[in-house]
Design a protein around this motif. Structure first.
Motif, PDB file in Angstrom:
ATOM      1  N   ASN A 268       5.324  -2.574 -42.151  1.00  0.00           N
ATOM      2  CA  ASN A 268       5.341  -1.227 -41.916  1.00  0.00           C
ATOM      3  C   ASN A 268       6.292  -1.752 -40.712  1.00  0.00           C
ATOM      4  OD1 ASN A 268       3.801  -0.681 -43.883  1.00  0.00           O
ATOM      5  ND2 ASN A 268       2.643   0.691 -42.480  1.00  0.00           N
TER       6      ASN A 268
ATOM      7  N   ARG B 203      10.724  -0.452 -40.909  1.00  0.00           N
ATOM      8  CA  ARG B 203      12.122   0.124 -39.883  1.00  0.00           C
ATOM      9  C   ARG B 203      13.209  -0.238 -39.388  1.00  0.00           C
ATOM     10  NH1 ARG B 203       6.201   2.203 -39.522  1.00  0.00           N
ATOM     11  NH2 ARG B 203       5.694   4.024 -38.545  1.00  0.00           N
TER      12      ARG B 203
ATOM     13  N   ALA C 281      12.195  -4.762 -32.506  1.00  0.00           N
ATOM     14  CA  ALA C 281      11.180  -4.242 -33.043  1.00  0.00           C
ATOM     15  C   ALA C 281       9.669  -4.891 -32.827  1.00  0.00           C
ATOM     16  CB  ALA C 281      11.892  -4.173 -34.186  1.00  0.00           C
TER      17      ALA C 281
ATOM     18  N   ASN D  93       5.204  -3.851 -32.962  1.00  0.00           N
ATOM     19  CA  ASN D  93       4.119  -3.149 -32.598  1.00  0.00           C
ATOM     20  C   ASN D  93       3.232  -3.751 -32.269  1.00  0.00           C
ATOM     21  OD1 ASN D  93       2.958  -4.862 -34.486  1.00  0.00           O
ATOM     22  ND2 ASN D  93       3.992  -4.341 -36.288  1.00  0.00           N
TER      23      ASN D  93
ATOM     24  N   GLU E  76       6.876   5.083 -32.872  1.00  0.00           N
ATOM     25  CA  GLU E  76       5.613   6.275 -34.303  1.00  0.00           C
ATOM     26  C   GLU E  76       4.376   5.646 -34.070  1.00  0.00           C
ATOM     27  OE1 GLU E  76       9.330   7.213 -36.589  1.00  0.00           O
ATOM     28  OE2 GLU E  76       8.187   5.449 -37.820  1.00  0.00           O
TER      29      GLU E  76
ATOM     30  N   GLN F 120       4.066   1.176 -33.310  1.00  0.00           N
ATOM     31  CA  GLN F 120       5.401   0.862 -34.184  1.00  0.00           C
ATOM     32  C   GLN F 120       6.736   1.243 -33.450  1.00  0.00           C
ATOM     33  OE1 GLN F 120       4.853  -1.156 -36.471  1.00  0.00           O
ATOM     34  NE2 GLN F 120       3.703  -0.939 -38.366  1.00  0.00           N
TER      35      GLN F 120
ATOM     36  N   VAL G 285      11.094   1.081 -32.296  1.00  0.00           N
ATOM     37  CA  VAL G 285      11.877  -0.222 -32.280  1.00  0.00           C
ATOM     38  C   VAL G 285      12.623   0.637 -30.909  1.00  0.00           C
ATOM     39  CG1 VAL G 285      14.423   0.158 -33.890  1.00  0.00           C
ATOM     40  CG2 VAL G 285      12.362   0.071 -34.668  1.00  0.00           C
TER      41      VAL G 285
END
Length: 267
Positions: free
Chosen positions: A35, A39, A142, A144, A191, A255, A257
């Motif tokens: 996921n 992104r 990026a 998570n 997110e 998540q 970025v």
């Protein structure tokens, strides 16, 4: 009361021991990392890519395939890196590294990718600061990370047994967003995702956590599950959450970025 933070050496040792079993138990980790990959912006063409907290190298290889270049894998756990090196011929190198003190030149990379690694940093703002330093202008971080609420069923079940800390603590969403806002990154988005896995029995969840190395890393943590009576109380406490699908284990994931804007560019 000031809470103790997890010991990095304990974390590294735990994940090193899990290197040979991690991939067989990492379906959730693969989903969450995929996921994050999705992104990454279309048309982005980085030169110089780092997989921070690369583990067994799954996403190191995926990044290499996506961008058609070798990717540098960094991890705190030497055992993970040995496993990754054996299973990733032709990669750009494997280096033992602390996310809070990266062994990389300033403004030397265009992309730092990190999936489910930064939650183990005792001082996440330091890791974000280091990523900012290493990225070139217009470079991208990026990552998570797990949020407060992850494994809340297991945490609540343990409360029926004793007052010790048995489940790792994770950052509240509002606190994470405050950290992100305090970095030098010009643009960022965060997110949330909720993932609920189900298990027939509690033992399958605890075995999976051990296989992943994601056991309790808090100082002063109790060893193991304890005696039979304690295990029965824990099991009874967890059974209250059972649904038709089985025993749920909830994971809350952010998540993120972030873009390091060029000098003089307005955010």
């Amino acid at each position: 009361m000031i809470e103790s933070v997890p010991d990095k050496r304990l974390i590294a040792d735990s994940f090193s021991r899990a290197a040979s079993t991690y991939d067989q138990a990492a379906a959730f980790q693969r989903t969450v990392g995929s996921n994050l990959l999705a992104r990454l912006p279309a048309g982005f063409a980085p030169s110089g890519i780092v997989d921070l907290g690369c583990g067994t190298g799954h996403f190191t290889r995926a990044l290499s395939t996506l961008y058609r270049q070798p990717v540098l894998g960094l991890d705190l756990a030497e055992g993970m890196l040995r496993h990754a090196r054996r299973h990733s011929p032709g990669q750009g190198g494997w280096v033992v590294a602390d996310a809070e003190l990266l062994p990389l030149r300033s403004e030397s990379r265009d992309l730092i990718f990190s999936s489910l690694a930064l939650q183990w940093c005792p001082q996440l703002p330091l890791a974000l600061k280091e990523a900012f330093r290493v990225l070139r202008p217009s470079g991208l971080l990026a990552f998570n990370t797990l949020l407060e609420g992850s494994l809340h069923e297991l945490r609540d079940a343990w409360r029926a047994v004793d007052d010790h800390v048995h489940v790792n603590r994770f950052t509240p969403a509002a606190e994470l967003e405050s950290m992100l806002a305090g970095t030098g990154f010009g643009h960022w988005r965060c997110e949330p995702e909720t993932h609920v896995l189900h298990y027939p029995q509690l033992g399958e969840l605890t075995r999976e956590l051990r296989a992943l190395g994601a056991t309790n890393h808090n100082p002063g943590r109790p060893a193991g599950l304890g005696g039979a009576a304690r295990l029965r109380r824990l099991t009874a406490g967890y059974e209250q959450f059972r649904t038709a699908q089985g025993l749920p284990a909830t994971w809350q994931v952010a998540q993120v970025v972030m873009v390091k804007t060029a000098a003089g560019e307005r955010s």
